[in-house]
Design an enzyme around this catalytic site. Structure first.
Site, PDB file in Angstrom:
ATOM      1  N   ASP A 152       0.851  -1.193   0.000  1.00 13.46           N
ATOM      2  CA  ASP A 152       0.000   0.000   0.000  1.00 13.46           C
ATOM      3  C   ASP A 152       0.888   1.246   0.000  1.00 13.46           C
ATOM      4  OD1 ASP A 152      -2.330  -1.565   0.113  1.00 13.46           O
ATOM      5  OD2 ASP A 152      -2.121  -1.790   2.283  1.00 13.46           O
ATOM      6  N   LYS A 154      -2.220  11.375   0.931  1.00 18.98           N
ATOM      7  CA  LYS A 154      -1.825  12.599   1.637  1.00 18.98           C
ATOM      8  C   LYS A 154      -0.427  12.416   2.209  1.00 18.98           C
ATOM      9  CE  LYS A 154      -6.334  14.293   2.715  1.00 18.98           C
ATOM     10  NZ  LYS A 154      -7.479  14.143   3.520  1.00 18.98           N
TER      11      LYS A 154
HETATM   12  C1  SAM Z   1      -2.083  -3.371  -2.641  1.00 21.67           C
HETATM   13  S1  SAM Z   1      -2.287  -4.978  -2.043  1.00 21.67           S
HETATM   14  C2  SAM Z   1      -1.137  -5.892  -3.078  1.00 21.67           C
HETATM   15  C3  SAM Z   1      -1.453  -7.351  -3.070  1.00 21.67           C
HETATM   16  C4  SAM Z   1      -0.515  -8.256  -3.858  1.00 21.67           C
HETATM   17  N1  SAM Z   1       0.820  -8.270  -3.275  1.00 21.67           N
HETATM   18  C5  SAM Z   1      -0.451  -7.870  -5.293  1.00 21.67           C
HETATM   19  O1  SAM Z   1       0.595  -7.384  -5.742  1.00 21.67           O
HETATM   20  O2  SAM Z   1      -1.446  -8.069  -5.999  1.00 21.67           O
HETATM   21  C6  SAM Z   1      -1.430  -4.918  -0.505  1.00 21.67           C
HETATM   22  C7  SAM Z   1      -1.658  -6.135   0.372  1.00 21.67           C
HETATM   23  O3  SAM Z   1      -0.838  -6.013   1.527  1.00 21.67           O
HETATM   24  C8  SAM Z   1      -1.590  -6.291   2.695  1.00 21.67           C
HETATM   25  N2  SAM Z   1      -0.926  -5.527   3.776  1.00 21.67           N
HETATM   26  C9  SAM Z   1      -0.973  -4.194   3.985  1.00 21.67           C
HETATM   27  N3  SAM Z   1      -0.219  -3.843   5.036  1.00 21.67           N
HETATM   28  C10 SAM Z   1       0.338  -4.992   5.507  1.00 21.67           C
HETATM   29  C11 SAM Z   1       1.214  -5.294   6.593  1.00 21.67           C
HETATM   30  N4  SAM Z   1       1.674  -4.330   7.391  1.00 21.67           N
HETATM   31  N5  SAM Z   1       1.559  -6.575   6.808  1.00 21.67           N
HETATM   32  C12 SAM Z   1       1.092  -7.568   6.001  1.00 21.67           C
HETATM   33  N6  SAM Z   1       0.267  -7.340   4.947  1.00 21.67           N
HETATM   34  C13 SAM Z   1      -0.109  -6.081   4.704  1.00 21.67           C
HETATM   35  C14 SAM Z   1      -2.987  -5.839   2.343  1.00 21.67           C
HETATM   36  O4  SAM Z   1      -3.975  -6.447   3.155  1.00 21.67           O
HETATM   37  C15 SAM Z   1      -3.079  -6.266   0.877  1.00 21.67           C
HETATM   38  O5  SAM Z   1      -3.514  -7.599   0.736  1.00 21.67           O
END
Ligand code: SAM
Length: 234
Positions: free
Chosen positions: A139, A144
Protein backbone atom coordinates in the site's frame (compact mmCIF):
# COMPACT_ATOMS: atom_id res chain seq x y z
CA UNK A 1 -11.53 -7.18 8.51
CA UNK A 2 -7.88 -6.47 9.38
CA UNK A 3 -5.98 -7.25 12.55
CA UNK A 4 -4.84 -4.44 14.77
CA UNK A 5 -3.08 -6.42 17.50
CA UNK A 6 -0.12 -4.93 19.33
CA UNK A 7 1.29 -8.42 19.92
CA UNK A 8 1.43 -10.95 17.05
CA UNK A 9 0.88 -13.87 19.45
CA UNK A 10 -2.31 -12.57 21.02
CA UNK A 11 -5.75 -13.42 19.66
CA UNK A 12 -7.25 -9.98 19.15
CA UNK A 13 -10.55 -11.55 18.00
CA UNK A 14 -10.90 -13.65 21.17
CA UNK A 15 -13.79 -11.67 22.56
CA UNK A 16 -15.51 -11.06 19.23
CA UNK A 17 -18.75 -12.89 18.37
CA UNK A 18 -18.07 -15.39 15.60
CA UNK A 19 -21.15 -14.43 13.59
CA UNK A 20 -19.71 -10.93 13.08
CA UNK A 21 -17.58 -12.26 10.22
CA UNK A 22 -18.00 -15.49 8.25
CA UNK A 23 -14.23 -16.01 8.13
CA UNK A 24 -13.70 -15.72 11.87
CA UNK A 25 -14.57 -19.36 12.77
CA UNK A 26 -12.19 -20.54 10.03
CA UNK A 27 -9.28 -18.92 11.86
CA UNK A 28 -9.68 -21.65 14.45
CA UNK A 29 -9.97 -24.46 11.93
CA UNK A 30 -6.81 -26.37 12.69
CA UNK A 31 -7.12 -28.45 9.52
CA UNK A 32 -6.33 -25.38 7.42
CA UNK A 33 -2.67 -24.38 6.84
CA UNK A 34 -3.36 -21.11 8.63
CA UNK A 35 -1.65 -19.66 11.68
CA UNK A 36 -2.61 -16.71 13.78
CA UNK A 37 -2.02 -15.31 17.27
CA UNK A 38 -1.10 -17.99 19.85
CA UNK A 39 -0.74 -20.68 17.14
CA UNK A 40 1.96 -18.60 15.46
CA UNK A 41 4.18 -18.49 18.51
CA UNK A 42 5.73 -22.00 18.38
CA UNK A 43 6.74 -21.37 14.74
CA UNK A 44 8.51 -18.09 15.40
CA UNK A 45 12.16 -18.61 14.56
CA UNK A 46 11.44 -22.32 14.05
CA UNK A 47 9.89 -22.36 10.59
CA UNK A 48 12.16 -25.15 9.42
CA UNK A 49 10.67 -27.50 12.03
CA UNK A 50 7.14 -26.36 11.19
CA UNK A 51 7.59 -27.10 7.49
CA UNK A 52 9.60 -30.27 8.00
CA UNK A 53 6.60 -31.63 9.90
CA UNK A 54 4.05 -30.25 7.42
CA UNK A 55 5.96 -31.34 4.29
CA UNK A 56 7.36 -34.58 5.69
CA UNK A 57 10.83 -33.47 4.64
CA UNK A 58 13.19 -30.57 5.31
CA UNK A 59 12.46 -27.72 2.86
CA UNK A 60 15.22 -26.47 0.59
CA UNK A 61 14.48 -22.77 1.16
CA UNK A 62 12.05 -20.56 3.08
CA UNK A 63 10.33 -17.74 1.21
CA UNK A 64 8.02 -15.10 2.71
CA UNK A 65 5.52 -13.01 0.78
CA UNK A 66 4.37 -9.91 2.66
CA UNK A 67 0.92 -8.78 1.52
CA UNK A 68 0.10 -12.10 -0.15
CA UNK A 69 -3.52 -11.02 -0.81
CA UNK A 70 -5.49 -13.96 -2.26
CA UNK A 71 -2.24 -15.75 -3.12
CA UNK A 72 -2.03 -15.22 -6.86
CA UNK A 73 1.78 -15.27 -6.75
CA UNK A 74 2.60 -17.50 -3.80
CA UNK A 75 0.24 -20.30 -4.82
CA UNK A 76 1.94 -20.54 -8.22
CA UNK A 77 5.39 -20.42 -6.68
CA UNK A 78 4.51 -23.12 -4.17
CA UNK A 79 3.15 -25.33 -6.96
CA UNK A 80 6.31 -24.79 -9.05
CA UNK A 81 8.77 -25.39 -6.20
CA UNK A 82 7.45 -28.26 -4.13
CA UNK A 83 10.66 -28.61 -2.12
CA UNK A 84 10.68 -24.97 -0.97
CA UNK A 85 8.53 -23.68 1.90
CA UNK A 86 6.38 -20.57 1.46
CA UNK A 87 4.71 -18.28 3.99
CA UNK A 88 1.98 -15.92 2.81
CA UNK A 89 1.47 -13.07 5.26
CA UNK A 90 -1.41 -10.61 5.21
CA UNK A 91 -3.34 -8.48 7.69
CA UNK A 92 -6.76 -9.22 6.21
CA UNK A 93 -8.78 -12.08 7.66
CA UNK A 94 -10.66 -13.03 4.50
CA UNK A 95 -7.50 -13.03 2.39
CA UNK A 96 -5.49 -15.30 4.69
CA UNK A 97 -8.40 -17.73 5.02
CA UNK A 98 -8.91 -17.87 1.24
CA UNK A 99 -5.19 -18.46 0.69
CA UNK A 100 -5.16 -21.29 3.24
CA UNK A 101 -8.27 -22.84 1.65
CA UNK A 102 -6.62 -22.78 -1.79
CA UNK A 103 -3.38 -24.26 -0.43
CA UNK A 104 -5.45 -27.07 1.09
CA UNK A 105 -7.50 -27.55 -2.09
CA UNK A 106 -4.29 -27.88 -4.15
CA UNK A 107 -2.65 -30.09 -1.45
CA UNK A 108 0.24 -27.67 -1.10
CA UNK A 109 2.00 -28.91 2.00
CA UNK A 110 4.75 -26.35 1.45
CA UNK A 111 2.52 -23.29 2.00
CA UNK A 112 1.31 -21.74 5.24
CA UNK A 113 -0.91 -18.67 5.37
CA UNK A 114 -0.44 -16.37 8.35
CA UNK A 115 -2.55 -13.54 9.69
CA UNK A 116 0.06 -11.12 10.91
CA UNK A 117 1.27 -7.58 10.42
CA UNK A 118 4.72 -7.38 8.81
CA UNK A 119 5.73 -4.86 11.44
CA UNK A 120 6.19 -7.89 13.74
CA UNK A 121 8.88 -9.39 11.50
CA UNK A 122 11.39 -9.31 14.34
CA UNK A 123 9.26 -11.51 16.60
CA UNK A 124 8.47 -13.94 13.80
CA UNK A 125 11.83 -14.82 12.30
CA UNK A 126 15.29 -15.66 13.60
CA UNK A 127 18.35 -13.96 12.09
CA UNK A 128 19.16 -15.34 8.61
CA UNK A 129 16.09 -17.58 8.62
CA UNK A 130 14.75 -16.43 5.26
CA UNK A 131 15.98 -17.21 1.75
CA UNK A 132 13.74 -14.74 0.01
CA UNK A 133 11.14 -12.05 0.67
CA UNK A 134 8.62 -10.68 -1.80
CA UNK A 135 6.81 -7.40 -1.34
CA UNK A 136 4.67 -6.74 -4.40
CA UNK A 137 2.64 -3.53 -4.58
CA UNK A 138 2.60 -2.61 -0.89
CA UNK A 139 0.00 0.00 0.00
CA UNK A 140 1.63 3.29 -1.07
CA UNK A 141 -0.32 5.51 1.36
CA UNK A 142 -0.12 8.13 -1.35
CA UNK A 143 -3.28 10.18 -0.90
CA UNK A 144 -1.82 12.60 1.64
CA UNK A 145 1.71 13.43 2.75
CA UNK A 146 0.86 12.79 6.38
CA UNK A 147 -0.03 9.17 5.46
CA UNK A 148 3.52 8.45 4.21
CA UNK A 149 4.57 7.47 7.72
CA UNK A 150 2.36 4.37 7.35
CA UNK A 151 4.48 2.95 4.52
CA UNK A 152 6.00 -0.39 5.41
CA UNK A 153 9.30 -0.12 3.55
CA UNK A 154 11.04 2.45 5.71
CA UNK A 155 14.82 2.34 6.48
CA UNK A 156 14.17 0.78 9.94
CA UNK A 157 12.08 -2.02 8.42
CA UNK A 158 14.65 -2.64 5.68
CA UNK A 159 17.39 -2.91 8.35
CA UNK A 160 15.34 -5.55 10.14
CA UNK A 161 14.70 -7.38 6.88
CA UNK A 162 18.45 -7.45 6.18
CA UNK A 163 18.98 -9.24 9.51
CA UNK A 164 16.37 -11.88 8.73
CA UNK A 165 17.70 -12.72 5.27
CA UNK A 166 20.55 -15.10 4.60
CA UNK A 167 23.54 -13.36 2.94
CA UNK A 168 22.69 -14.94 -0.43
CA UNK A 169 18.93 -14.35 -0.09
CA UNK A 170 16.82 -11.97 -2.18
CA UNK A 171 14.37 -9.17 -1.54
CA UNK A 172 12.02 -8.73 -4.51
CA UNK A 173 10.13 -5.45 -4.61
CA UNK A 174 7.46 -4.23 -7.04
CA UNK A 175 5.35 -1.10 -7.00
CA UNK A 176 3.34 1.11 -9.32
CA UNK A 177 4.02 4.20 -7.26
CA UNK A 178 7.11 5.98 -8.58
CA UNK A 179 7.78 8.19 -5.50
CA UNK A 180 7.56 5.13 -3.22
CA UNK A 181 9.90 3.24 -5.56
CA UNK A 182 12.41 6.11 -5.45
CA UNK A 183 12.19 6.32 -1.65
CA UNK A 184 12.77 2.57 -1.20
CA UNK A 185 15.62 2.39 -3.73
CA UNK A 186 17.34 5.34 -2.07
CA UNK A 187 17.05 3.67 1.37
CA UNK A 188 18.35 0.34 0.04
CA UNK A 189 21.35 1.96 -1.64
CA UNK A 190 22.12 4.08 1.44
CA UNK A 191 22.17 0.89 3.54
CA UNK A 192 24.47 -0.89 1.03
CA UNK A 193 21.97 -3.40 -0.27
CA UNK A 194 23.17 -4.79 -3.60
CA UNK A 195 20.90 -4.73 -6.63
CA UNK A 196 21.04 -8.06 -8.41
CA UNK A 197 19.83 -9.15 -11.80
CA UNK A 198 16.59 -11.17 -11.61
CA UNK A 199 18.38 -14.05 -13.36
CA UNK A 200 20.77 -14.29 -10.36
CA UNK A 201 18.79 -16.35 -7.89
CA UNK A 202 15.14 -15.59 -8.53
CA UNK A 203 12.77 -18.31 -9.69
CA UNK A 204 13.05 -18.35 -13.47
CA UNK A 205 9.31 -18.12 -14.13
CA UNK A 206 7.37 -14.87 -14.43
CA UNK A 207 5.04 -14.32 -11.48
CA UNK A 208 2.52 -11.55 -12.04
CA UNK A 209 0.49 -10.41 -9.06
CA UNK A 210 -3.12 -9.35 -9.14
CA UNK A 211 -2.27 -5.67 -8.73
CA UNK A 212 0.44 -5.89 -11.34
CA UNK A 213 -2.04 -7.32 -13.84
CA UNK A 214 -4.55 -4.57 -13.07
CA UNK A 215 -1.98 -1.79 -13.43
CA UNK A 216 -0.60 -3.24 -16.64
CA UNK A 217 -4.10 -3.66 -18.09
CA UNK A 218 -4.73 0.04 -17.33
CA UNK A 219 -1.50 0.94 -19.17
CA UNK A 220 0.23 2.10 -15.98
CA UNK A 221 3.98 1.74 -15.46
CA UNK A 222 5.24 -0.57 -12.75
CA UNK A 223 8.69 -0.86 -11.18
CA UNK A 224 10.48 -4.02 -10.10
CA UNK A 225 13.88 -4.69 -8.59
CA UNK A 226 15.72 -7.45 -6.75
CA UNK A 227 18.18 -6.88 -3.93
CA UNK A 228 20.66 -8.84 -1.84
CA UNK A 229 21.20 -7.75 1.77
CA UNK A 230 24.28 -5.71 2.68
CA UNK A 231 27.42 -7.79 3.20
CA UNK A 232 28.12 -8.40 6.90
CA UNK A 233 31.27 -6.67 8.07
CA UNK A 234 31.66 -8.67 11.27
C1 SAM B 1 -2.08 -3.37 -2.64
S1 SAM B 1 -2.29 -4.98 -2.04
C2 SAM B 1 -1.14 -5.89 -3.08
C3 SAM B 1 -1.45 -7.35 -3.07
C4 SAM B 1 -0.51 -8.26 -3.86
N1 SAM B 1 0.82 -8.27 -3.27
C5 SAM B 1 -0.45 -7.87 -5.29
O1 SAM B 1 0.59 -7.38 -5.74
O2 SAM B 1 -1.45 -8.07 -6.00
C6 SAM B 1 -1.43 -4.92 -0.51
C7 SAM B 1 -1.66 -6.13 0.37
O3 SAM B 1 -0.84 -6.01 1.53
C8 SAM B 1 -1.59 -6.29 2.70
N2 SAM B 1 -0.93 -5.53 3.78
C9 SAM B 1 -0.97 -4.19 3.99
N3 SAM B 1 -0.22 -3.84 5.04
C10 SAM B 1 0.34 -4.99 5.51
C11 SAM B 1 1.21 -5.29 6.59
N4 SAM B 1 1.67 -4.33 7.39
N5 SAM B 1 1.56 -6.57 6.81
C12 SAM B 1 1.09 -7.57 6.00
N6 SAM B 1 0.27 -7.34 4.95
C13 SAM B 1 -0.11 -6.08 4.70
C14 SAM B 1 -2.99 -5.84 2.34
O4 SAM B 1 -3.97 -6.45 3.15
C15 SAM B 1 -3.08 -6.27 0.88
O5 SAM B 1 -3.51 -7.60 0.74
Amino acid sequence: MSIRAQDPFVDSFATMREDVNAFLPLLKDETLPLLYGPRLKPCAGAWLSHFTEQMGDKPKDLILEIGSHYGEVILKMAKDEADTAFIGMDITLKRVVKLAQKAQEFSLKNLTSILCNAKFLDQLFAPHELDGVLVFFPDPWAAKKRYHKNRLLKPEFLALLAQKLKPEAYFWFKTDWEPYNAEVLEALKAANWREISPSEGLPSKVYTSRFERLFKAAGQSTFASVWAPPLQTH
